[in-house]
Scaffold this active site. Structure first.
Site, PDB file in Angstrom:
ATOM      1  N   ARG A 234       0.860  -1.246  -0.030  1.00 31.33           N
ATOM      2  CA  ARG A 234       0.099  -0.129  -0.149  1.00 31.33           C
ATOM      3  C   ARG A 234       0.980   1.186  -0.099  1.00 31.33           C
ATOM      4  O   ARG A 234       1.994   1.106   0.182  1.00 31.33           O
ATOM      5  CB  ARG A 234      -0.925  -0.144   1.335  1.00 31.33           C
ATOM      6  CG  ARG A 234      -1.944  -1.086   1.117  1.00 31.33           C
ATOM      7  CD  ARG A 234      -2.754  -1.260   2.473  1.00 31.33           C
ATOM      8  NE  ARG A 234      -3.280  -0.216   2.834  1.00 31.33           N
ATOM      9  CZ  ARG A 234      -4.068   0.226   4.110  1.00 31.33           C
ATOM     10  NH1 ARG A 234      -4.016  -0.981   5.032  1.00 31.33           N
ATOM     11  NH2 ARG A 234      -4.780   0.895   4.469  1.00 31.33           N
ATOM     12  N   HIS A 235       0.573   2.288  -0.468  1.00 32.24           N
ATOM     13  CA  HIS A 235       1.214   3.600  -0.274  1.00 32.24           C
ATOM     14  C   HIS A 235       1.468   3.896   1.110  1.00 32.24           C
ATOM     15  O   HIS A 235       0.948   3.216   2.019  1.00 32.24           O
ATOM     16  CB  HIS A 235       0.187   4.755  -0.754  1.00 32.24           C
ATOM     17  CG  HIS A 235      -1.125   4.722  -0.059  1.00 32.24           C
ATOM     18  ND1 HIS A 235      -1.361   5.118   1.244  1.00 32.24           N
ATOM     19  CD2 HIS A 235      -2.246   4.002  -0.628  1.00 32.24           C
ATOM     20  CE1 HIS A 235      -2.395   4.855   1.517  1.00 32.24           C
ATOM     21  NE2 HIS A 235      -3.121   4.465   0.675  1.00 32.24           N
ATOM     22  N   ASN A 241      -5.799   8.150   6.171  1.00 33.20           N
ATOM     23  CA  ASN A 241      -5.324   6.964   6.880  1.00 33.20           C
ATOM     24  C   ASN A 241      -5.412   7.398   8.532  1.00 33.20           C
ATOM     25  O   ASN A 241      -5.853   6.983   9.325  1.00 33.20           O
ATOM     26  CB  ASN A 241      -4.244   6.323   6.739  1.00 33.20           C
ATOM     27  CG  ASN A 241      -4.010   5.558   5.440  1.00 33.20           C
ATOM     28  OD1 ASN A 241      -3.300   5.755   4.467  1.00 33.20           O
ATOM     29  ND2 ASN A 241      -5.142   4.885   4.998  1.00 33.20           N
ATOM     30  N   ARG A 286      -1.215   9.545  -3.443  1.00 35.23           N
ATOM     31  CA  ARG A 286      -0.808   8.938  -2.222  1.00 35.23           C
ATOM     32  C   ARG A 286       0.241   7.823  -2.822  1.00 35.23           C
ATOM     33  O   ARG A 286       1.201   7.547  -2.348  1.00 35.23           O
ATOM     34  CB  ARG A 286      -1.501   8.507  -1.188  1.00 35.23           C
ATOM     35  CG  ARG A 286      -2.684   7.646  -1.686  1.00 35.23           C
ATOM     36  CD  ARG A 286      -3.778   7.641  -0.597  1.00 35.23           C
ATOM     37  NE  ARG A 286      -4.735   6.924  -0.696  1.00 35.23           N
ATOM     38  CZ  ARG A 286      -6.001   6.855  -1.665  1.00 35.23           C
ATOM     39  NH1 ARG A 286      -6.086   8.185  -2.214  1.00 35.23           N
ATOM     40  NH2 ARG A 286      -7.043   6.037  -1.545  1.00 35.23           N
ATOM     41  N   GLU A 306      -7.894   2.974  -5.857  1.00 37.65           N
ATOM     42  CA  GLU A 306      -8.623   2.267  -4.636  1.00 37.65           C
ATOM     43  C   GLU A 306     -10.331   2.096  -5.149  1.00 37.65           C
ATOM     44  O   GLU A 306     -10.818   2.632  -6.062  1.00 37.65           O
ATOM     45  CB  GLU A 306      -8.654   2.898  -3.557  1.00 37.65           C
ATOM     46  CG  GLU A 306      -9.368   2.387  -2.223  1.00 37.65           C
ATOM     47  CD  GLU A 306      -8.978   0.993  -1.986  1.00 37.65           C
ATOM     48  OE1 GLU A 306      -8.812   0.123  -2.912  1.00 37.65           O
ATOM     49  OE2 GLU A 306      -8.653   0.630  -0.868  1.00 37.65           O
ATOM     50  N   HIS A 372      -3.578   0.324  -3.227  1.00 38.28           N
ATOM     51  CA  HIS A 372      -4.487   0.289  -2.374  1.00 38.28           C
ATOM     52  C   HIS A 372      -5.101  -1.003  -1.719  1.00 38.28           C
ATOM     53  O   HIS A 372      -5.046  -1.866  -2.498  1.00 38.28           O
ATOM     54  CB  HIS A 372      -5.616   1.429  -2.708  1.00 38.28           C
ATOM     55  CG  HIS A 372      -5.350   2.469  -3.308  1.00 38.28           C
ATOM     56  ND1 HIS A 372      -4.981   3.669  -2.492  1.00 38.28           N
ATOM     57  CD2 HIS A 372      -4.686   2.632  -4.626  1.00 38.28           C
ATOM     58  CE1 HIS A 372      -4.525   4.825  -3.550  1.00 38.28           C
ATOM     59  NE2 HIS A 372      -4.387   4.118  -4.716  1.00 38.28           N
TER      60      HIS A 372
END
Ligand code: SIN
Length: 429
Positions: A234-235, A241, A286, A306, A372
């Protein structure tokens, strides 16, 4: 405040939309990668929502008459052996047809099917059930490929357990020679077939019609087993987040930027010196920011964006639960098929990832996929052959690289948690 948006739940069962019950019948001498191809096709079609199962005649033989049959058991002159093999093949075929009657969609009949007579038999039996048959032949006379296949798969098979490797190789080569003496390649213009010559050097499609068989061609053209790592991450942590919000196009948090540096170091350490690493990101900021310490020009894929949370985009899970209880309840009941109002379901995500998976199969160099949660769960499910319905519960934590290395019959997995440690609030992104 309760928002008046009703949940949208796709009514169909995965696979029902395009259900086209089909038999795929493998053809090829031993050690030509039939089982490998059959399993890859099964993994791909199952992931796309078409229930697929492989019926391997070698496994029936091992179960019913024991694994260690000498090469001469397979000789064309051994009438008794030929009859036993024929009966075993018919048992496997009948089991496959029964499974298809009970709701399976694609049955893969994995046997040598090396003579025209055998193939006519298979077609006849399937035709009685109203089922189309597509033959998939792996034709290869390249000694290097055959030798690698014998070494990497056959000598490790239960047929040769506890046997001296040289004696096992000798025996297996004799078995191949027996099959060679009666082998007939596919060339009937009336049959539906895909013939893969020398691991994709040439691929012949004959009478391939319909949605499902046509979908296989791009996959089969590029199948290879060159070992290379696929890194999924994931980023780095994003501003969303930090607050447990879903969707959006936020920037990285300071912790997320630090992760980007550690990720770059990880790639430098783990890629071999002469290897070029393909870096793929989504089109969202991101993921692109997470890649910047590695490359300024990653390949950006919209397919990696995502899952579209539709009307819930930008909300926290708590907000959804309180303000849209219907959406919350429907999604909790079936997270895989639930489609966010004006957004997507996991099932939708899988469909849009299809071209990316084909491209990933083509890659021969290490590939870093920065994306994502929902998207990576879907890719992971494909690579690790997990039922698509399990996607929503696959663990893909922040600041973790999941290394998957394709092997003959699956992928080896290693996970690397990189600093800094951050709280994962579970919300996607
Ligand atoms: C096997 O027994 O390993 C395969 C039999 C066959 O398909 O000929």
């Amino acid at each position: 405040m309760e928002r008046a948006v009703s949940g949208v739940r796709s009514k169909r069962v995965p696979g029902e939309r395009d259900k086209a019950t089909t038999v795929l019948s493998m053809v090829g001498l031993p050690a030509r990668g039939k089982t490998y191809i059959g399993r890859r096709v099964a993994r791909y079609l199952s992931w796309l929502g078409h229930p697929t199962r492989v019926f391997n005649v070698g496994s029936y033989r091992r179960r019913q008459i024991g694994a260690s049959q000498p090469a001469d058991f397979f000789a064309p002159t051994n009438k008794e052996g030929r009859q036993v093999l024929h009966d075993l093949a018919m048992t496997a075929l009948d089991d496959m047809l029964a499974w298809l009657r009970e709701g399976g969609e694609v049955g893969i009949f994995d046997a040598t099917n090396s003579t025209k007579e055998r193939r006519r038999f298979v077609e006849e039996r399937c035709r009685k059930e109203g089922l189309p048959v597509v033959f998939i032949e792996s034709f290869c006379n390249d000694p290097a490929v055959i030798e690698a296949n014998v070494r990497d798969t056959k000598l490790k098979s239960p047929d040769y357990v506890d046997m001296d490797p040289d004696a096992a190789a000798q025996d297996f080569l004799r078995r191949i020679a027996h099959y060679e003496s009666m082998y007939e390649t596919l060339d009937d213009p009336n049959q539906s077939y895909i013939k893969i010559i020398d691991v994709g050097r040439q691929v012949i499609l004959n009478r391939i019609h319909g949605y499902l068989p046509a979908r296989l061609a791009p996959l089969l053209i590029d199948l290879h087993v060159s070992p290379r790592p696929i890194w999924l991450t994931r980023h780095g942590q994003s501003a969303y987040n930090q607050h447990g919000r879903i969707g959006g196009d936020p920037e990285l948090s300071p912790a997320g930027e630090e992760y980007a540096k550690h990720l770059a170091e990880f790639v430098r350490k783990n890629a071999k010196r002469d290897q070029e690493v393909a870096v793929w990101t989504s089109t969202l900021r991101r993921t692109i920011q997470t890649a910047t310490k590695i490359t300024r020009s990653p390949r950006t894929w919209r397919a990696l964006d995502e899952i579209d949370a539709g009307v819930c985009d930008g909300m926290t899970y708590d907000q959804v639960r309180i303000e849209m209880p219907d959406v919350w309840a429907a999604r909790s009941a079936d997270k895989f098929r639930y489609r966010y109002p004006r957004g997507e379901s996991y099932e939708d995500v899988i469909q849009r990832l299809d071209p990316l998976i084909i491209q990933l199969e083509r890659q021969r160099s290490p590939t870093l996929v920065i994306a994502h949660q929902a998207v990576l769960r879907s890719i992971y499910a494909y690579l690790m052959d997990r039922p698509p319905g399990e996607c929503p519960s696959i663990s893909v934590p922040l600041h973790t690289v999941i290394q998957l290395t394709p092997t003959a019959y699956g992928c080896e997995e290693k996970r690397f948690a990189l600093p800094p440690h951050v709280e994962d609030q579970g919300a996607g992104g």
